[in-house]
Design a protein around this motif. Sequence first.
Motif, PDB file in Angstrom:
ATOM      1  N   UNK A 266       0.952  -0.838  -0.194  1.00  0.00           N
ATOM      2  CA  UNK A 266       0.290   0.105   0.414  1.00  0.00           C
ATOM      3  C   UNK A 266       0.408   1.388  -0.111  1.00  0.00           C
ATOM      4  N   UNK A 267       1.926   1.475   0.696  1.00  0.00           N
ATOM      5  CA  UNK A 267       2.541   2.640   1.076  1.00  0.00           C
ATOM      6  C   UNK A 267       3.517   2.298  -0.322  1.00  0.00           C
ATOM      7  N   UNK A 268       3.678   1.669  -0.846  1.00  0.00           N
ATOM      8  CA  UNK A 268       4.962   1.911  -2.394  1.00  0.00           C
ATOM      9  C   UNK A 268       3.866   2.097  -3.363  1.00  0.00           C
ATOM     10  N   UNK A 269       2.508   1.672  -3.397  1.00  0.00           N
ATOM     11  CA  UNK A 269       1.780   2.129  -4.370  1.00  0.00           C
ATOM     12  C   UNK A 269       1.274   3.524  -4.061  1.00  0.00           C
ATOM     13  N   UNK A 270       1.189   4.485  -3.378  1.00  0.00           N
ATOM     14  CA  UNK A 270       0.475   5.948  -2.984  1.00  0.00           C
ATOM     15  C   UNK A 270       1.555   6.432  -4.153  1.00  0.00           C
ATOM     16  N   UNK A 271       0.458   7.320  -4.064  1.00  0.00           N
ATOM     17  CA  UNK A 271       1.041   9.121  -5.575  1.00  0.00           C
ATOM     18  C   UNK A 271       2.703   9.544  -4.888  1.00  0.00           C
ATOM     19  N   UNK A 272       3.083   9.728  -5.827  1.00  0.00           N
ATOM     20  CA  UNK A 272       4.388  10.523  -5.648  1.00  0.00           C
ATOM     21  C   UNK A 272       3.954  12.175  -6.325  1.00  0.00           C
ATOM     22  N   UNK A 273       4.975  12.930  -6.232  1.00  0.00           N
ATOM     23  CA  UNK A 273       5.003  13.820  -6.161  1.00  0.00           C
ATOM     24  C   UNK A 273       5.838  14.106  -7.554  1.00  0.00           C
ATOM     25  N   UNK A 274       5.893  14.889  -8.213  1.00  0.00           N
ATOM     26  CA  UNK A 274       6.435  15.159  -9.433  1.00  0.00           C
ATOM     27  C   UNK A 274       8.211  15.135  -9.343  1.00  0.00           C
ATOM     28  N   UNK A 275       9.174  14.272  -9.852  1.00  0.00           N
ATOM     29  CA  UNK A 275      10.149  13.779  -9.948  1.00  0.00           C
ATOM     30  C   UNK A 275      10.565  13.271  -7.888  1.00  0.00           C
TER      31      UNK A 275
END
Length: 284
Positions: A266-275
């Motif tokens: 679940x943590x790895x699938x969380x969306x990340x910000x640009x860059x």
Amino acid sequence: MKTFVIKLAQAALLLCAQTILGQQFYGKAVYETKMRPPSMEVKGNTMSPEMQKMIEAQLKSQLDKTFLLTFNQTESNWEEEQKLDAPQPNMPGVNVKIVNSGDGRRYTSLKDKSSVSEQEIMGKEFVVSEKLPVWEWKITEESKKIGNYTCYKATAIVKVTPEERAAYERNKAEMAQNPKRVIIIDEPQDYEITAWFTPDIPVGHGPENFWGLPGLILETNDGQRVTLCSKIILNPAEKPKIFVPKDGEKVTLEEFEQIREKKMKEMQDMPQGRGERQVIRIGG
């Protein structure tokens, strides 16, 4: 050789006699741990040498710790010394985490050959029960002094479990699917653990989940992590209390590993910000 065998036999007999007659031997031992950071694999964006050094420094500050072992003849507690974290350098877009370091408070019963530990995943507390690992120690005549105590060397092989192998393959696949992610990951391998124990303190305890030698284990080394006893207080006037962790959801080790894998996904699938890069430590 004869003196060595006699001394070990005396320690084993004393340990058995104390167990039969009652819990007569107790105390506290302070341990310092030093751990080599795992290898780093970088996918996607390049990382400057300066950034890598800062990440390694953050990991080192989280891996080098102090622990307290409180013990009597058949029970012990193992817990980390609590201290304030040192200020960390500002690294925009980088999140350094240690996931499941396995350093929660632990209760061990040599009589039942079991342990109960406190673990935490994303803010949720668990109480994890498990059987103690069986260590097939090979005791040698090699000796050295640790403080005022004469210690003898013992070794054992730690085998990779099927669960550890499966977790590694899942995380390896996750790394390939996320090119912007920086993942710190070590492939699990069988390895040798070296322990130094002293028959002068005839109890079967040791740091973490190491046990079963005819004397207190004062040092362990698995090639990556060294744990060394720096202070011992034997038979203090006030007998130390041994506790069993109770605060948290009660689960078995197998149930906890399943929950951990799910939460990590679940943590790895969380969306990340640009860059954004995310640094994840796999394993403990």
